[in-house]
Design an enzyme around this catalytic site. Sequence first.
Site, PDB file in Angstrom:
ATOM      1  N   ARG A 279     -29.950  28.647 -46.408  1.00 49.21           N
ATOM      2  CA  ARG A 279     -28.951  29.639 -46.028  1.00 49.21           C
ATOM      3  C   ARG A 279     -27.822  28.913 -45.306  1.00 49.21           C
ATOM      4  NH1 ARG A 279     -31.053  32.625 -41.178  1.00 49.21           N
ATOM      5  NH2 ARG A 279     -29.482  31.511 -40.011  1.00 49.21           N
ATOM      6  N   HIS A 283     -27.368  34.400 -40.770  1.00 44.90           N
ATOM      7  CA  HIS A 283     -28.298  35.322 -41.422  1.00 44.90           C
ATOM      8  C   HIS A 283     -27.550  36.547 -41.951  1.00 44.90           C
ATOM      9  CE1 HIS A 283     -31.691  37.968 -42.091  1.00 44.90           C
ATOM     10  NE2 HIS A 283     -31.143  38.840 -41.272  1.00 44.90           N
ATOM     11  N   TYR A 292     -29.384  28.447 -32.406  1.00 47.29           N
ATOM     12  CA  TYR A 292     -30.730  27.964 -32.700  1.00 47.29           C
ATOM     13  C   TYR A 292     -30.827  26.840 -33.738  1.00 47.29           C
ATOM     14  CZ  TYR A 292     -30.021  31.477 -36.390  1.00 47.29           C
ATOM     15  OH  TYR A 292     -29.514  32.204 -37.417  1.00 47.29           O
TER      16      TYR A 292
HETATM   17  C1  LIG Z   1     -40.106  45.047 -41.032  1.00 50.18           C
HETATM   18  C2  LIG Z   1     -38.836  44.404 -40.564  1.00 50.18           C
HETATM   19  N1  LIG Z   1     -38.830  43.707 -39.419  1.00 50.18           N
HETATM   20  C3  LIG Z   1     -37.692  43.141 -38.958  1.00 50.18           C
HETATM   21  C4  LIG Z   1     -36.546  43.253 -39.673  1.00 50.18           C
HETATM   22  C5  LIG Z   1     -35.257  42.632 -39.149  1.00 50.18           C
HETATM   23  N2  LIG Z   1     -34.883  41.504 -40.004  1.00 50.18           N
HETATM   24  C6  LIG Z   1     -33.985  41.646 -40.998  1.00 50.18           C
HETATM   25  S1  LIG Z   1     -33.831  40.284 -41.902  1.00 50.18           S
HETATM   26  C7  LIG Z   1     -34.952  39.424 -40.962  1.00 50.18           C
HETATM   27  C8  LIG Z   1     -35.286  38.012 -41.328  1.00 50.18           C
HETATM   28  C9  LIG Z   1     -35.724  37.901 -42.755  1.00 50.18           C
HETATM   29  O1  LIG Z   1     -36.044  36.594 -43.076  1.00 50.18           O
HETATM   30  P1  LIG Z   1     -36.527  36.182 -44.522  1.00 50.18           P
HETATM   31  O2  LIG Z   1     -37.635  37.083 -44.968  1.00 50.18           O
HETATM   32  O3  LIG Z   1     -36.800  34.733 -44.496  1.00 50.18           O
HETATM   33  O4  LIG Z   1     -35.295  36.503 -45.466  1.00 50.18           O
HETATM   34  P2  LIG Z   1     -33.797  35.943 -45.412  1.00 50.18           P
HETATM   35  O5  LIG Z   1     -32.978  37.040 -44.769  1.00 50.18           O
HETATM   36  O6  LIG Z   1     -33.767  34.672 -44.661  1.00 50.18           O
HETATM   37  O7  LIG Z   1     -33.395  35.781 -46.830  1.00 50.18           O
HETATM   38  C10 LIG Z   1     -35.420  40.240 -39.941  1.00 50.18           C
HETATM   39  C11 LIG Z   1     -36.373  39.824 -38.904  1.00 50.18           C
HETATM   40  C12 LIG Z   1     -36.585  43.991 -40.867  1.00 50.18           C
HETATM   41  N3  LIG Z   1     -35.484  44.145 -41.617  1.00 50.18           N
HETATM   42  N4  LIG Z   1     -37.726  44.538 -41.297  1.00 50.18           N
END
Ligand SMILES: Cc1ncc(C[n+]2csc(CCOP(=O)(O)OP(=O)(O)O)c2C)c(N)n1
Lengths: 384, 328
Positions: A279, A283, A292
């Site tokens: 990425r 985010h 971080y």
């Molecule tokens: C159940 C849940 N917990 C927390 C969140 C908040 N949140 C949104 S995106 C994210 C990180 C996601 O990381 P990853 O699965 O690696 O996907 P990326 O966005 O990096 O593609 C979090 C913690 C959420 N959307 N859903």
Amino acid sequence: MSDKVVAELHEPTPAVGDGGPDMIQLLTPEGERLSHPDYDKYVADLTPEDLRSFYRDLVLIRRLDAEGYALQRQGELGLWPSLLGQEAAQVGSGRALKPHDMCFPTYREHGVGFVRGMDPQSSLQLFRGVSQGGWDPKDHNFHLYTIVIGAQTLHATGYAMGVKMDGNVGTGDPDRDTAVICYFGDGASSQGDVNEAFVYAASFDAPVVFFCQNNQWAISEPVSKQTRIPLFQRARGFGFPGMRVDGNDVLATYAVTQHCLDEARNGNGPLLIEAFTYRMGAHTTADDPTKYRVSAEVEQWKFRDPILRLKTYLSHEGWADEAFFTRVDEEADQFAAELRHGCITMDTMPGETMWDHVYAEDHPVMEAERAAFQAYQASFEEAN
Amino acid sequence: MALEKVTLGKSLTSGLRRAMERDPKVVLIGEDIGKLGGVFRITEGLQKDFGEARVIDSPLAESGIVGTAVGLALRGYRPVCEIQFDGFVYPAFDQIVSQVAKLRARSLGAVTMPIVIRIPFGGGIGSPEHHSESPEAYFAHTAGLRVVACSNPEDAHWMIQQAIECDDPVIFFEPKRRYHDRGEYDTAATEAPRGLFEAHIVRPGSDVTMVGYGPVVKTMLESAAAAEADGTSIEVIDLRSLSPLPIDTIVGSVRKTGRLVVVHEASSFLGMASEISAQVTEQCFYDLEAPVIRVNGANIPYPPSRMEEDFLPDLDRILDGVDRALAY
Ligand SMILES: Cc1ncc(C[n+]2csc(CCOP(=O)(O)OP(=O)(O)O)c2C)c(N)n1
């Protein structure tokens, strides 16, 4: 267990590596074509024309992303989850799908939606706040975005169970045999839902390909916070194959995804693909990665840019010239202008429509609340 | 006295800090709460000062956050869980209502669950779906849990410490659209101005009682100020505790004013306002001059952000509710 195995298991996951020896790659970061005994065949038929169209997709999607980012900064979108750096993972996997395959995205698969033929403006609606979804999943066999992390992996699995119950796997008829692909992130791999999806998919031999874009971060948490072994190895514990592909290599992603989709269509699913990628930006626009992560890491990944590497390859082979690249850039400008115009002229629905689609059948509370709302709104007009 | 103007967010941070300094068994656990300090920066700086073992960046798994907190509590710790947004508490729902809430009763009091589950809640911040919900009724409906919501910096600072000291599990709602609002209070004080489960009359009045909690308290105060300009005196009560419900404060006020308006963002059907309305009707039937009026969110999924203005109780809708109460 041998001491060696134990020692290996206790080796901390490297923060970000180069993907390791298991990673399948067909194009090096320098744009050199590598040959691979298992996966060459999936790209053997690609013509220079096809490869140019891959390039075009990558550039347009990057532009879509840049525009989404800019629109958020100008207050036109509430939020934007950027896919910068993940274009090849999305184009390669998305283009391996057949129209009748079904796709379950997260909230970041704007590129997959685009290659599925979805109106790119559709991706903006949720983030502009005019809709909580905004399209009919059946139009392009592309499900609605899912914000709750990991939830869609179970939906994909259930859908795939249905495909199998319908007898649409392993018939040998390419127009009938159907696969399901499901996207999620490295962070999502920690969720109970995702692990349950793995169990269900394995127990029912569901024709589903789990496509994990390991972009190394889940907001501020590095992948080492989610797993101690490479993610693709998780599949083995659930009883199905997993493989790691260079997610910044559009050819390899395309080849590996095709292979896995074929397996699923033939009745040999489920499978897990870990697309090893990065990425490049924050985010989402609400995030501040300087808190971080170190910029050296980002710099290192710039050398693995998915678009540059295909461009180099196309140029070296003499399959595309400067005029082509300029044309694509011009098309991207045009595309961006249309997207922007579409976004800022997107209508907000009138308030009373909030009650419209909550239930399929008449519901007295919806009618009463809608009427009360309309009367309340009208009282302001009378007052004026 | 050290009167200072502090944001609600920062007063939560200082409250957490004081609790951690006081008791080494207090540990924080949640997604992104370490280096990032949480997506709302409520835990900012705490990992740096207390270390990674006490400010734990959890894997991305809510059932895991709460389920492991159960184990930590069994082991003598006092876990404070952060759920990133209201709409993401549901993967942890089973652990909260089936385990956290019931273990004490099942063990005949042998097991205590001193767990705090912090949830930023409510809308008005222009976010996509699952980021603006008001799920309090689900938890208030479950016996074994205590449910509170803060509305201002001073309460936030003290309530979080009191919640951590409480031996029962506390679902702690934080009004996310008020995180940046400032309020003045004595930051050197060593004792809370009021108990965790007490309601607070934040503005006295004589014509209408108005009750709410969390993000709408500010809107209620604005409404009361506007109503006063029109000659109506509103008594505003910040509920603070949703379960147990400090019903006596409400009843006392309704006996005085004869009218009650209950405000919250959550849908009205089977919401907090329904319970308050039922209890007040039982206790104050002969004191009431008008039916209890509810000004709440509609009974629909939280709408897209460009329509949330039409959904949330705002100044006009609250005053409209007051007018309806006064029409009798
Ligand atoms: C159940 C849940 N917990 C927390 C969140 C908040 N949140 C949104 S995106 C994210 C990180 C996601 O990381 P990853 O699965 O690696 O996907 P990326 O966005 O990096 O593609 C979090 C913690 C959420 N959307 N859903």
